[in-house]
Design a protein around this motif. Structure first.
Motif, PDB file in Angstrom:
ATOM      1  N   PRO A   1      -2.647   6.128  15.126  1.00  0.00           N
ATOM      2  CA  PRO A   1      -1.980   5.303  16.140  1.00  0.00           C
ATOM      3  C   PRO A   1      -1.804   3.866  15.630  1.00  0.00           C
ATOM      4  N   PRO A   2      -0.592   3.379  15.513  1.00  0.00           N
ATOM      5  CA  PRO A   2      -0.364   2.085  14.873  1.00  0.00           C
ATOM      6  C   PRO A   2      -0.837   0.883  15.686  1.00  0.00           C
ATOM      7  N   ALA A   3      -1.076   1.045  16.979  1.00  0.00           N
ATOM      8  CA  ALA A   3      -1.406  -0.117  17.809  1.00  0.00           C
ATOM      9  C   ALA A   3      -2.863  -0.544  17.710  1.00  0.00           C
ATOM     10  N   LEU A   4      -3.690   0.199  17.036  1.00  0.00           N
ATOM     11  CA  LEU A   4      -5.111  -0.144  16.967  1.00  0.00           C
ATOM     12  C   LEU A   4      -5.334  -1.377  16.089  1.00  0.00           C
ATOM     13  N   PRO A   5      -6.347  -2.198  16.413  1.00  0.00           N
ATOM     14  CA  PRO A   5      -6.568  -3.457  15.687  1.00  0.00           C
ATOM     15  C   PRO A   5      -7.345  -3.268  14.392  1.00  0.00           C
ATOM     16  N   LEU A   6      -6.856  -2.386  13.525  1.00  0.00           N
ATOM     17  CA  LEU A   6      -7.439  -2.265  12.196  1.00  0.00           C
ATOM     18  C   LEU A   6      -6.328  -2.201  11.170  1.00  0.00           C
ATOM     19  N   GLN A   7      -6.644  -2.606   9.957  1.00  0.00           N
ATOM     20  CA  GLN A   7      -5.651  -2.654   8.881  1.00  0.00           C
ATOM     21  C   GLN A   7      -5.574  -1.293   8.212  1.00  0.00           C
ATOM     22  N   THR A   8      -4.367  -0.858   7.867  1.00  0.00           N
ATOM     23  CA  THR A   8      -4.206   0.409   7.148  1.00  0.00           C
ATOM     24  C   THR A   8      -3.538   0.171   5.800  1.00  0.00           C
ATOM     25  N   VAL A   9      -3.904   1.002   4.840  1.00  0.00           N
ATOM     26  CA  VAL A   9      -3.368   0.932   3.483  1.00  0.00           C
ATOM     27  C   VAL A   9      -2.990   2.340   3.057  1.00  0.00           C
ATOM     28  N   SER A  10      -1.811   2.501   2.497  1.00  0.00           N
ATOM     29  CA  SER A  10      -1.401   3.777   1.921  1.00  0.00           C
ATOM     30  C   SER A  10      -1.685   3.758   0.421  1.00  0.00           C
ATOM     31  N   GLY A  11      -2.157   4.863  -0.098  1.00  0.00           N
ATOM     32  CA  GLY A  11      -2.405   4.933  -1.536  1.00  0.00           C
ATOM     33  C   GLY A  11      -3.727   4.324  -1.915  1.00  0.00           C
ATOM     34  N   VAL A  12      -3.699   3.411  -2.878  1.00  0.00           N
ATOM     35  CA  VAL A  12      -4.918   2.834  -3.443  1.00  0.00           C
ATOM     36  C   VAL A  12      -5.013   1.370  -3.054  1.00  0.00           C
ATOM     37  N   LEU A  13      -6.196   0.964  -2.617  1.00  0.00           N
ATOM     38  CA  LEU A  13      -6.475  -0.433  -2.278  1.00  0.00           C
ATOM     39  C   LEU A  13      -7.200  -1.077  -3.446  1.00  0.00           C
ATOM     40  N   SER A  14      -6.588  -2.110  -4.039  1.00  0.00           N
ATOM     41  CA  SER A  14      -7.209  -2.822  -5.151  1.00  0.00           C
ATOM     42  C   SER A  14      -8.227  -3.830  -4.616  1.00  0.00           C
ATOM     43  N   LEU A  15      -9.410  -3.826  -5.219  1.00  0.00           N
ATOM     44  CA  LEU A  15     -10.495  -4.715  -4.787  1.00  0.00           C
ATOM     45  C   LEU A  15     -11.059  -5.467  -5.988  1.00  0.00           C
ATOM     46  N   GLY A  16     -10.179  -6.034  -6.787  1.00  0.00           N
ATOM     47  CA  GLY A  16     -10.631  -6.738  -7.983  1.00  0.00           C
ATOM     48  C   GLY A  16     -11.141  -5.758  -9.018  1.00  0.00           C
ATOM     49  N   PRO A  17     -12.447  -5.756  -9.315  1.00  0.00           N
ATOM     50  CA  PRO A  17     -12.969  -4.835 -10.330  1.00  0.00           C
ATOM     51  C   PRO A  17     -13.014  -3.379  -9.877  1.00  0.00           C
ATOM     52  N   LEU A  18     -12.873  -3.151  -8.583  1.00  0.00           N
ATOM     53  CA  LEU A  18     -12.958  -1.805  -8.026  1.00  0.00           C
ATOM     54  C   LEU A  18     -11.643  -1.429  -7.348  1.00  0.00           C
ATOM     55  N   ALA A  19     -11.553  -0.168  -6.952  1.00  0.00           N
ATOM     56  CA  ALA A  19     -10.425   0.302  -6.158  1.00  0.00           C
ATOM     57  C   ALA A  19     -10.966   1.260  -5.113  1.00  0.00           C
TER      58      ALA A  19
END
Length: 215
Positions: free
Chosen positions: A115-133
């Protein structure tokens, strides 16, 4: 007792609850909540007890509070199915996400029904986190970098000297990835065989501790 894991110049902690704590980034990772699975089964006439999703959210929030996490990253399959998206669950998740900043890396169960209206962030695929993913599906063997993933619901079967067996969820540490166990209460698990592990290192969840198995 939690286990430290040094990867990509960072120290992660494998928690007995099946989550991962990254202190340097004040970030908690969990995978495969499958919220609403019980409601989906009940909608199909299966006599599954209620309350599993609420308990899963309460366990997660307890970990966030205990570690002082500033961000929760869910590695896919936050939801189970469309039949489980009840109004009560959506209200509970909205309240949770307002208290706990949450990023959802969309899993195969989420992509059509989130449900798109919820107050959380969504990411498709891979989320880059600097040294990690962060991803839902583990990357192929030999992929560059180091990825935290879910999707597989890994478990191992342990055999006692008397021939008895015990199946326990586990973390699976490959050279290029860490696969987390499923966090949700009704998720089930995939029992891995030695040939599935391909030399990976396995950390088994105990009641209040995590233990590396001999290779």
């Amino acid at each position: 007792m939690s286990l430290p894991l040094d990867v990509a110049g960072e120290t992660l902690w494998l928690l007995p609850d099946g989550a991962v704590w990254w202190p340097a980034a004040r970030t908690l990772f969990a995978a495969d909540l499958h919220l609403g699975k019980g409601a989906a089964f009940r909608a199909q006439g299966q006599p599954v007890p209620a309350g599993s999703s609420a308990r899963t959210l309460a366990r997660l929030e307890g970990l966030v509070t205990r570690h002082g996490a500033e961000r929760l990253i869910v590695l896919g399959d936050f939801w189970h199915g469309a039949d489980g998206l009840t109004a009560a669950l959506l209200d509970d998740v909205a309240a949770f996400a307002r208290r706990v900043p949450t990023v959802l890396v969309l899993g195969n169960h989420d992509r059509r029904i989130h449900p798109p209206a919820l107050p959380l962030q969504t990411v498709s695929g891979v989320l880059s986190l600097g040294p990690l993913a962060a991803a839902h599906e583990p990357p192929p063997h030999g992929a560059p970098g180091f990825t935290l993933a879910g999707h597989l619901h890994p478990a191992v079967s342990l055999r006692g000297r008397a021939g008895d067996r015990l199946r326990r969820p586990c973390f699976v540490r490959h050279p290029h990835a860490l696969v987390l166990p499923a966090f949700g209460g009704l998720t089930g698990a995939l029992t891995l065989r030695p040939r599935d592990l391909m030399g990976a290192h396995v950390a088994v969840l105990g009641d209040d501790s995590v233990h590396w198995l001999p290779r």
